[in-house]
Design an enzyme around this catalytic site. Structure first.
Site, PDB file in Angstrom:
ATOM      1  N   ASP A 182       2.238   1.966   3.440  1.00 30.84           N
ATOM      2  CA  ASP A 182       3.171   1.010   4.069  1.00 30.84           C
ATOM      3  C   ASP A 182       4.593   1.416   3.784  1.00 30.84           C
ATOM      4  O   ASP A 182       5.465   1.319   4.644  1.00 30.84           O
ATOM      5  CB  ASP A 182       3.094  -0.416   3.481  1.00 30.84           C
ATOM      6  CG  ASP A 182       1.729  -0.998   3.426  1.00 30.84           C
ATOM      7  OD1 ASP A 182       0.913  -0.645   4.277  1.00 30.84           O
ATOM      8  OD2 ASP A 182       1.498  -1.830   2.520  1.00 30.84           O
ATOM      9  N   HIS A 198       0.890  -1.168   0.000  1.00 26.20           N
ATOM     10  CA  HIS A 198       0.000   0.000   0.000  1.00 26.20           C
ATOM     11  C   HIS A 198       0.924   1.214   0.000  1.00 26.20           C
ATOM     12  O   HIS A 198       2.027   1.162   0.562  1.00 26.20           O
ATOM     13  CB  HIS A 198      -0.825   0.115   1.271  1.00 26.20           C
ATOM     14  CG  HIS A 198      -1.744  -1.019   1.582  1.00 26.20           C
ATOM     15  ND1 HIS A 198      -1.328  -2.152   2.215  1.00 26.20           N
ATOM     16  CD2 HIS A 198      -3.075  -1.170   1.390  1.00 26.20           C
ATOM     17  CE1 HIS A 198      -2.369  -2.961   2.396  1.00 26.20           C
ATOM     18  NE2 HIS A 198      -3.434  -2.394   1.895  1.00 26.20           N
TER      19      HIS A 198
HETATM   20  C1  XLS Z   1      -7.606  -6.821   4.375  1.00 31.16           C
HETATM   21  C2  XLS Z   1      -7.082  -7.062   3.063  1.00 31.16           C
HETATM   22  C3  XLS Z   1      -5.896  -6.208   2.696  1.00 31.16           C
HETATM   23  C4  XLS Z   1      -5.716  -6.160   1.214  1.00 31.16           C
HETATM   24  C5  XLS Z   1      -4.882  -5.042   0.722  1.00 31.16           C
HETATM   25  O1  XLS Z   1      -8.311  -7.629   4.962  1.00 31.16           O
HETATM   26  O2  XLS Z   1      -6.753  -8.430   2.937  1.00 31.16           O
HETATM   27  O3  XLS Z   1      -4.749  -6.644   3.338  1.00 31.16           O
HETATM   28  O4  XLS Z   1      -5.201  -7.345   0.739  1.00 31.16           O
HETATM   29  O5  XLS Z   1      -5.477  -3.825   0.955  1.00 31.16           O
END
Ligand code: XLS
Ligand code: NI
Ligand code: NI
Length: 456
Positions: free
Chosen positions: A121, A118
């Site tokens: 991140d 993201h």
């Molecule tokens: C949350 C999601 C997230 C996505 C990315 O539950 O799995 O981690 O994969 O935004």
């Protein structure tokens, strides 16, 4: 040998940059099923050809930045537990750049060909949108350099539009038009950086796109806004020449009580309603499937049969718990089922993306290796088993036999849309009763799968 966490904590990162983030670990290699070395692969042999392709090409393993490099181990009952000697805990760009270098050392040592992130991140959020964008640019330059140095590639990028309090009512489904605009700006920037880094996909996970209460929610208006938002993203991708695949990640609940992208069927219905099926596929996550009351295999098959299987978030939940525990999958039955569907429909440009986190009690850096190695091996073993089942037609032959009555004249006519209720009635009036049924043989088929699992 593996160092104790107390020793690791003593490592000063300035010294560690001269050394490494994981000084005690060398590159993880395939040693075969008899190896007792916990830091080796027993089943994942990247260059071995299975079902016409190397394991590396089939599996396209991906490390996620958020859990693996930003996960702290904090939970609603306790503070962070993770020991991460390369991270000074600050929200500075410098720390983010150091962390990026540690991350690439991890990808390299693990022999993972892809990573995913993201925006927030990898780079800290600034005090304004412009500052956040500048931070993102600065870290992206390091990511690019590290990608070039190591050959590790970006599977997908995405924007975090759920952590900041501005997104309390959602992002593309918020009641606040300026928050919507802010989210659009964030996606625009994340698309640019994903493109710049050669990302092969771009993911939308709904974050807070959903509702807690229908008394204060105009569902139709929110979904219309979401459809508009995705069209703007598609248009902008075209404008900048980003050719990656757009993906939506279904999840039924958490953090909202009802997430709009609740499962594969809901997502595909949404995409069809808003004329987006040509531009989007799905990123299916195991733990989300089970929260939706489906098996992972169901969600994969449902997406695959409609040409919409894009990628997977490879994890597993705890069936006794009702939330997204994001554990690393090590169950051969699960990985075999997943690989059976992936072999059928293919995965590229998607990947097996480890959207999974180590437990907060597994706080040492070496645990990150154990977690990934175990799941990479489980998927590699699942691939081998699924490929053997496929090569012998061990499931497909009984499946075809089960439907063989449809291969006759009557079945063909019905499937071609050439029959009416009256014609079918005439046939059955003449016959008086339908042909006898045959056994579904479910238990035998479960035993067949066990036999292939035994053989590995
Ligand atoms: C949350 C999601 C997230 C996505 C990315 O539950 O799995 O981690 O994969 O935004
Ligand atoms: Ni996910
Ligand atoms: Ni999830």
């Amino acid at each position: 040998m593996v160092r104790k966490s107390s020793e690791l904590q003593l490592l000063d990162w300035c010294q560690a940059t001269l050394m490494t983030a994981f000084p005690e670990i060398s590159k993880i290699c395939y040693e075969g099923p008899d190896s007792d070395n916990p830091l080796s692969f027993r089943w994942y042999n990247p260059d071995e050809v299975v079902a016409g392709k190397t394991m590396k090409e089939h599996l396209r393993f991906t490390v996620v930045y958020w859990h693996t490099f930003r996960g702290t181990g904090a939970d609603p009952f306790g503070s962070p537990t993770m020991v991460r000697p390369w991270d000074d805990g600050s929200e500075s760009v410098e720390n983010a750049c150091n962390r990026a270098r540690a991350a690439f050392e991890f990808f390299e040592k693990l022999d993972a060909p892809y990573y995913a992130f993201h925006d927030r991140d990898v780079a800290p959020e600034g005090s304004s949108l412009a500052e956040s964008n500048a931070n993102f640019d600065a870290v992206a330059a390091v990511l690019k350099e590290e990608q070039q140095r190591t050959g590790v590639k970006l599977l997908w990028g995405t924007a975090n539009m759920f952590s900041n309090p501005r997104y309390m009512h959602g992002a593309a489904t918020t009641c606040n038009v300026e928050v919507y605009a802010y989210a659009a700006a964030q996606v625009k920037k994340a698309l640019e950086i994903t493109h710049e880094l050669g990302g092969e996909n771009y993911v939308f996970w709904g974050g807070r796109e959903g509702y807690q209460c229908l008394y204060n929610t105009d569902m139709k208006r929110e979904l219309d806004h979401l459809g508009r938002f995705f069209h703007m993203a598609v248009d902008y991708a075209k404008e900048i020449g980003f050719g990656g695949q757009f993906l939506i990640e279904p999840k039924p609940k958490e953090p909202t009580k009802h997430q709009y992208d609740s499962d594969a069927a809901a997502c595909l219905n949404f995409l069809r309603t808003y004329g987006l099926t040509d531009h989007f596929k799905l990123n299916i996550e195991t733990n989300h499937a089970t929260l939706a009351g489906h098996e992972m295999m169901h969600e994969l098959e449902y997406a695959g049969m409609q040409g919409a299987l894009g990628s997977i978030d490879a994890n597993t939940g705890d069936l006794l718990l009702g939330w997204d525990t994001d554990q690393f999958a090590t169950d051969y039955y699960l990985t075999t089922q997943i690989m059976l569907v992936l072999l059928k429909y293919g995965l590229a440009p998607g990947g097996v993306n480890f959207d999974a986190k180590v437990r907060r009690e597994s706080f040492e850096p070496v645990d990150l290796f154990h977690a990934h190695i175990g799941s990479m091996d489980a998927f590699a073993k699942g691939l081998r088993i699924a490929a053997a089942i496929q090569a012998d037609d061990a499931l497909s032959a009984p499946l075809a036999a089960r439907y063989s009555s449809w291969d006759g004249e009557l079945g063909k006519k019905i499937e071609a849309g050439d029959c009416s209720l009256a014609e079918l009635e005439a046939i059955m009036l003449e016959k008086g009763e339908a042909a006898a049924n045959e056994s579904g043989r479910q238990e035998m088929l479960l035993n067949v799968v066990n036999r292939y699992i035994d053989r590995g």
